[in-house]
Enzyme design. Structure first.
Site, PDB file in Angstrom:
ATOM      1  N   HIS A  62       0.865  -1.190   0.000  1.00  0.00           N
ATOM      2  CA  HIS A  62       0.000   0.000   0.000  1.00  0.00           C
ATOM      3  C   HIS A  62       0.897   1.233   0.000  1.00  0.00           C
ATOM      4  O   HIS A  62       1.508   1.557   1.024  1.00  0.00           O
ATOM      5  CB  HIS A  62      -0.899   0.007   1.237  1.00  0.00           C
ATOM      6  CG  HIS A  62      -1.820  -1.172   1.313  1.00  0.00           C
ATOM      7  ND1 HIS A  62      -3.102  -1.152   0.793  1.00  0.00           N
ATOM      8  CD2 HIS A  62      -1.648  -2.426   1.822  1.00  0.00           C
ATOM      9  CE1 HIS A  62      -3.688  -2.336   1.003  1.00  0.00           C
ATOM     10  NE2 HIS A  62      -2.816  -3.126   1.610  1.00  0.00           N
ATOM     11  N   HIS A 232      -2.866 -12.675   1.293  1.00  0.00           N
ATOM     12  CA  HIS A 232      -2.418 -12.974   2.671  1.00  0.00           C
ATOM     13  C   HIS A 232      -3.163 -14.141   3.350  1.00  0.00           C
ATOM     14  O   HIS A 232      -3.881 -13.955   4.322  1.00  0.00           O
ATOM     15  CB  HIS A 232      -2.469 -11.731   3.556  1.00  0.00           C
ATOM     16  CG  HIS A 232      -3.603 -10.761   3.284  1.00  0.00           C
ATOM     17  ND1 HIS A 232      -4.923 -11.144   3.151  1.00  0.00           N
ATOM     18  CD2 HIS A 232      -3.577  -9.409   3.127  1.00  0.00           C
ATOM     19  CE1 HIS A 232      -5.654 -10.078   2.935  1.00  0.00           C
ATOM     20  NE2 HIS A 232      -4.874  -9.018   2.905  1.00  0.00           N
ATOM     21  N   ASN A 278      -5.241  -7.266   9.529  1.00  0.00           N
ATOM     22  CA  ASN A 278      -6.271  -8.139   8.948  1.00  0.00           C
ATOM     23  C   ASN A 278      -5.732  -8.815   7.686  1.00  0.00           C
ATOM     24  O   ASN A 278      -5.219  -8.116   6.831  1.00  0.00           O
ATOM     25  CB  ASN A 278      -7.509  -7.327   8.562  1.00  0.00           C
ATOM     26  CG  ASN A 278      -8.215  -6.771   9.766  1.00  0.00           C
ATOM     27  OD1 ASN A 278      -8.175  -7.348  10.841  1.00  0.00           O
ATOM     28  ND2 ASN A 278      -8.855  -5.628   9.587  1.00  0.00           N
ATOM     29  N   ASP A 305       2.234  -7.098   2.472  1.00  0.00           N
ATOM     30  CA  ASP A 305       1.034  -6.326   2.833  1.00  0.00           C
ATOM     31  C   ASP A 305       1.472  -5.072   3.603  1.00  0.00           C
ATOM     32  O   ASP A 305       0.869  -4.700   4.616  1.00  0.00           O
ATOM     33  CB  ASP A 305       0.032  -7.165   3.641  1.00  0.00           C
ATOM     34  CG  ASP A 305      -1.292  -6.427   3.842  1.00  0.00           C
ATOM     35  OD1 ASP A 305      -1.504  -5.390   3.182  1.00  0.00           O
ATOM     36  OD2 ASP A 305      -2.113  -6.895   4.657  1.00  0.00           O
ATOM     37  N   GLY A 324      -2.974  -3.073  10.289  1.00  0.00           N
ATOM     38  CA  GLY A 324      -1.917  -3.002   9.277  1.00  0.00           C
ATOM     39  C   GLY A 324      -0.662  -2.364   9.814  1.00  0.00           C
ATOM     40  O   GLY A 324      -0.699  -1.577  10.768  1.00  0.00           O
TER      41      GLY A 324
END
Ligand code: DOR
Length: 429
Positions: A62, A232, A278, A305, A324
């Site tokens: 991200h 994931h 998550n 992630d 996260g």
């Protein structure tokens, strides 16, 4: 510019190569691979004692642009990638606005080309605004060059909608990446549902939520004949279902993160939001099953992630903190320390999962050390001991579940198109 990477142990899964040799690079491409190559005026990098791998590719990152540059930017996120030995990332579309149309893909690609320290691929949303109701402008985004479609962060709840999305995605030869947690089962959940959540008094997110979502996606992938990639993966049943789907010849692939292969829900006993993510960190039986999946090829790729949040957002009581954390600067060290040096997973499997396999999944001409290809390399010192210091990360996100851990193994140089973008931990762009 010519560069000679000399005397490194080349670990190159695409051609099953693991041997000491030299790599001569000219104009950003690999020119020659061989023994005792003459320097002929080239800059020489002494790689003796080091591993030279095809550039690592993290297909689940991200970068938070557009719209969330307090958390991360293309500049800081790609600096973090370079620092961690990652030569290419694929960025998720849960931004503001959501990347759900061509113009936004084009904008990101332009920005990445001009500001990125490493290569950046763009993943387009499956649904408009990630709302799971209307299809995004998939055709336009495919033309603009997305590598995959995903509503990551959210499960695509409506099965009929997902079926259509898969049919569209396959018309454009792109994989669908799904965040598999069935929404009603995880609603209000803070961590993995189990003994630890019960003892801490926190509402759980059951493994069953992931199992149901993965089962549904496998079935939809079969009836639509579309490649579906499980993001994931974190439960033993999900790993087993993917294993059986692959054995049946279905177009199912999966990725796993270092955190889900190394940490468990025991880490949450201190209510530290650093460990909130998550899908959640799960119990030991799930962790071990995910590692087993990586070992036997059920799991194709290792991803981070990388999900940066600001310090103020993360530094709240557990239930209020967002899920996260960052991972680009720790993934190589975490994996080498806990999977390689423990004798659990061999180096060829790790390099394949961090480079060759993600390149294949995204349809990239990368992940290989072959003459004529782009000279993207990750150079690793397997035995370098270092201590993770999240406060010194290039990433804007300073929250890491691995902070202060001692690792053995580190990327010591990152080469993109024949140029060093990181040497000895220092990012050069
Ligand atoms: O914990 C998470 N955070 N999981 C996701 O899938 C999304 C990510 C984010 O974007 O912050």
């Amino acid at each position: 510019m010519t560069l000679l990477v000399k005397g490194g142990r080349v670990v190159n899964p695409a051609v099953n190569q693991d041997e000491v040799c030299d790599i001569l690079i000219e104009n950003g491409k690999i020119k020659t691979i061989g023994k005792n190559l003459p320097a002929d005026g080239a800059e020489v990098y002494d790689a003796s004692g080091l591993v030279v791998a095809p550039g690592f590719i993290d297909m689940h990152v991200h970068l938070r642009q557009p719209g969330q540059s307090a958390k991360e930017t293309v500049v800081t996120g790609t600096q973090a990638a370079a620092a961690g030995g990652i030569t290419r990332v694929a960025t998720m579309p849960n931004t503001n606005p959501v990347i759900d149309k061509a113009i936004l893909v084009e904008g990101m690609k332009y920005k990445a080309e001009h500001e990125g320290v490493v290569k950046v691929e763009v993943i387009g949303a499956i649904s408009k605004g990630l709302e799971g109701k209307e299809l995004s402008a998939m055709g336009g985004m495919a033309k603009a060059g997305v590598v995959a479609f995903s509503d990551d962060g959210r499960f695509v709840e409506d099965s009929d909608f997902m079926r259509k999305a898969m049919e569209y995605a396959s018309m454009f030869h792109k994989i669908v990446i799904d965040h598999c947690e069935e929404t009603s089962l995880v609603s209000g959940g803070q961590m993995h549902e189990g003994i630890v959540s019960a003892e801490l008094g926190l509402k759980g997110r059951p493994a069953a939520a992931e199992d149901i979502a993965v089962a549904r996606d496998i079935i939809l992938s079969e009836i639509t004949d579309t490649p579906v990639h499980i993001a994931h993966i974190s439960t033993k049943h999900a790993v087993d279902m993917v294993r059986r789907a692959k054995a049946k010849g279905l177009k199912i692939t999966a990725e796993a993160t270092p955190q889900h292969m190394i940490l468990t829900d025991e880490a949450l006993r201190t209510y530290d939001p650093r460990f909130k993510v998550n899908p959640p960190l799960r119990s030991e039986e799930h962790r071990a099953a995910v590692v087993e999946g990586l070992k036997d090829g059920t799991i194709d790729a290792i991803v981070t992630d990388h999900a940066p949040h600001t310090w103020d957002e993360k530094d709240q009581e557990f239930s209020l903190a967002p899920s996260g954390f960052v991972g680009l600067e720790t993934s190589v060290g975490a994996v080498l320390t806990h999977l390689y040096h423990t004798g659990t997973v061999d180096l060829m499997t790790i390099v394949r999962a961090m480079s060759t396999a993600p390149a294949g999944l995204l349809g990239l001409d990368a992940g290989v050390i072959v003459e004529g290809k782009d000279a993207d390399l990750t150079i690793i010192d397997l035995d370098k001991e270092w201590t993770v210091d999240a406060s010194s990360f290039y990433s804007k996100g300073k929250s890491s579940p691995f902070d202060e851990m001692i690792f053995t193994g580190k990327a010591v140089a990152t080469v993109v198109d024949g140029e060093f973008v990181m040497k000895d931990g220092v990012v050069l762009k």
